[in-house]
Design a protein around this motif. Structure first.
Motif, short mmCIF file in Angstrom:
data_model
loop_
_atom_site.label_atom_id
_atom_site.label_comp_id
_atom_site.label_asym_id
_atom_site.label_seq_id
_atom_site.Cartn_x
_atom_site.Cartn_y
_atom_site.Cartn_z
N GLY A 181 -2.69 1.32 7.24
CA GLY A 181 -1.27 1.05 7.12
C GLY A 181 -1.04 -0.37 6.67
O GLY A 181 -0.29 -1.14 7.28
N TYR A 182 -1.68 -0.72 5.55
CA TYR A 182 -1.67 -2.10 5.05
C TYR A 182 -0.25 -2.60 4.82
O TYR A 182 0.58 -1.92 4.20
CB TYR A 182 -2.47 -2.20 3.76
N GLY A 183 0.03 -3.79 5.34
CA GLY A 183 1.31 -4.44 5.07
C GLY A 183 2.43 -4.08 6.02
O GLY A 183 3.54 -4.60 5.88
N VAL A 184 2.19 -3.19 7.00
CA VAL A 184 3.25 -2.82 7.95
C VAL A 184 2.78 -3.16 9.36
O VAL A 184 1.59 -3.18 9.66
CB VAL A 184 3.61 -1.33 7.85
N LYS A 185 3.74 -3.43 10.24
CA LYS A 185 3.45 -3.70 11.64
C LYS A 185 3.58 -2.40 12.42
O LYS A 185 4.68 -1.89 12.63
CB LYS A 185 4.41 -4.76 12.19
N VAL A 186 2.44 -1.87 12.84
CA VAL A 186 2.44 -0.57 13.49
C VAL A 186 2.69 -0.70 14.99
O VAL A 186 3.33 0.17 15.59
CB VAL A 186 1.08 0.14 13.25
N THR A 235 7.71 1.52 4.23
CA THR A 235 7.92 0.38 5.12
C THR A 235 7.39 0.64 6.52
O THR A 235 7.18 -0.28 7.30
CB THR A 235 9.41 0.05 5.21
N GLU A 236 7.16 1.90 6.87
CA GLU A 236 6.67 2.26 8.20
C GLU A 236 5.20 2.66 8.20
O GLU A 236 4.53 2.54 9.22
CB GLU A 236 7.50 3.39 8.78
N PHE A 237 4.71 3.15 7.07
CA PHE A 237 3.34 3.66 7.01
C PHE A 237 2.46 2.92 6.00
O PHE A 237 1.24 3.06 6.03
CB PHE A 237 3.34 5.15 6.66
#
Length: 359
Positions: free
Chosen positions: A93-98, A112-114
């Protein structure tokens, strides 16, 4: 200097053992040491590795930057679906805060979510996707939320050794292993000797490029070339096959924008398919598209990649067309071979699980 310029400069320097690479060589020693320590640790402590009850296929690379993993992942998923498998995908999930918990979903997922690549994979294949920096948390969430899944594809994660895997696929391009050095003196995440232990080595090529020098490896080695297949209008969803789109719009001024690891690969594919580009705009890989990069372009038609399309819908720009490529493999039987291997692995894992259940 733009990030794209810096990236081009480094990748050019990494193709030979020149002054810049040699000057950076001492900084590569800690990377080599850390990589060796990490591998030895998991070899000596196999109890630290999480093994799923399902077959796990890792698709990754050892070369920094884009080599074309996502087209391979999508082609693999579709091939497995045709052969009766029910795949699920895990990714960082590069670039998103999981957050602390893995995130899972299917269908029209938000980039933006995944992340852009997981969102693209989910939309293109309609398979369940689970994302988290810890691939173990991701695979556990996938198995819990989607019990119908009977095989897991890890998009990237070759170096994530805590995740047990049954088959490893490495994707490279015409650059091969570059100068053969690990970062920052070279482009490699780990030594080139890592390729000796993988199962498949796929070279992603374009134009008339020849495959890189062969690697002394037991891996099944083949090449892949991408060509435009269909084109979708981003606003309306109207879709045309490539020949029809080219016949209607190919003669007019056309621009292209790409925020992928190697944008020139996309532009070269378009030129090889008969497109003369008025403008070819490179953006950094995984660019979030916080603002529209299309406002300065005057072309009536702008071609973008599927990876970028999942982030550009909100611009509602009627000039945007998404080019969906199709891969052609030099060894078309490799997918049948993998299917047979996976069936053997799945049966073996089921037997082992049943035996454990008796004790």
């Amino acid at each position: 200097m733009t990030p794209a310029f810096i990236s081009r400069t480094l990748h050019k320097a990494w193709q030979r053992k020149g002054l810049l690479s040699t000057a950076l060589l001492p900084l590569s020693l800690p990377v080599l040491a850390a990589t060796a320590y990490k591998r030895r640790r998991y070899q000596r402590r196999p109890d630290l590795v999480y093994h799923s009850r399902l077959p796990v296929v890792v698709v990754g690379n050892i070369y920094l930057g884009g080599t074309g993993k996502t087209p391979v992942v999508i082609a693999l998923i579709k091939a497995l679906q045709e052969r009766g498998w029910r795949p699920g995908v895990i990714s960082r999930g590069y670039g998103v805060k999981v957050g602390d918990q893995a995130r899972a979903g299917t269908g029209n997922l938000a980039a933006t979510e995944f992340g852009d690549e997981p969102a693209l994979i989910a939309r293109t294949t309609m398979v369940p996707v689970s994302v988290h920096p810890s691939r173990v948390l991701a695979i556990k969430r996938l198995q819990k939320s989607y019990p119908e899944v009977n095989i897991v594809i890890a998009d990237d994660g070759l170096q994530h050794l805590v995740l047990g895997r049954d088959i490893e696929i490495v994707v490279q391009d015409a650059r091969g292993i570059g100068n053969g050095r690990v970062m920052p003196a070279g482009p490699l995440r780990e030594p080139a000797s890592r390729l000796q232990s993988v199962d498949y080595l796929i070279s992603n090529l374009h134009d008339d490029l020849t495959p890189p020098a062969g690697i002394a490896s037991m891996a099944r080695q083949l090449s892949m070339r991408l060509t435009p297949d269909t084109v979708t209008h981003l606003v309306t969803g109207a879709s045309l096959d490539w020949a029809s789109w080219h016949a209607r719009h190919g003669a007019g001024p056309i621009s292209a924008v790409a925020a992928i690891g190697q944008p020139e690969r996309f532009f070269s594919m378009l030129r090889a398919a008969g497109i003369t580009l008025d403008r070819a705009c490179e953006l950094p890989d995984h660019d979030p598209y916080e603002t529209s990069p299309f406002t300065d372009l005057t072309s009536p038609h702008i071609l973008i990649t599927p990876k970028d399309a999942v982030k550009c819908e909100r611009f509602n720009d009627p000039r945007l067309w998404v080019v969906h490529p199709v891969p052609t493999f030099s060894d078309p039987d490799w997918l049948d071979s993998m299917d047979q291997m996976l069936r053997f692995i799945a049966a073996k894992k089921q037997t082992m699980a049943a035996q454990r259940g008796k004790h």
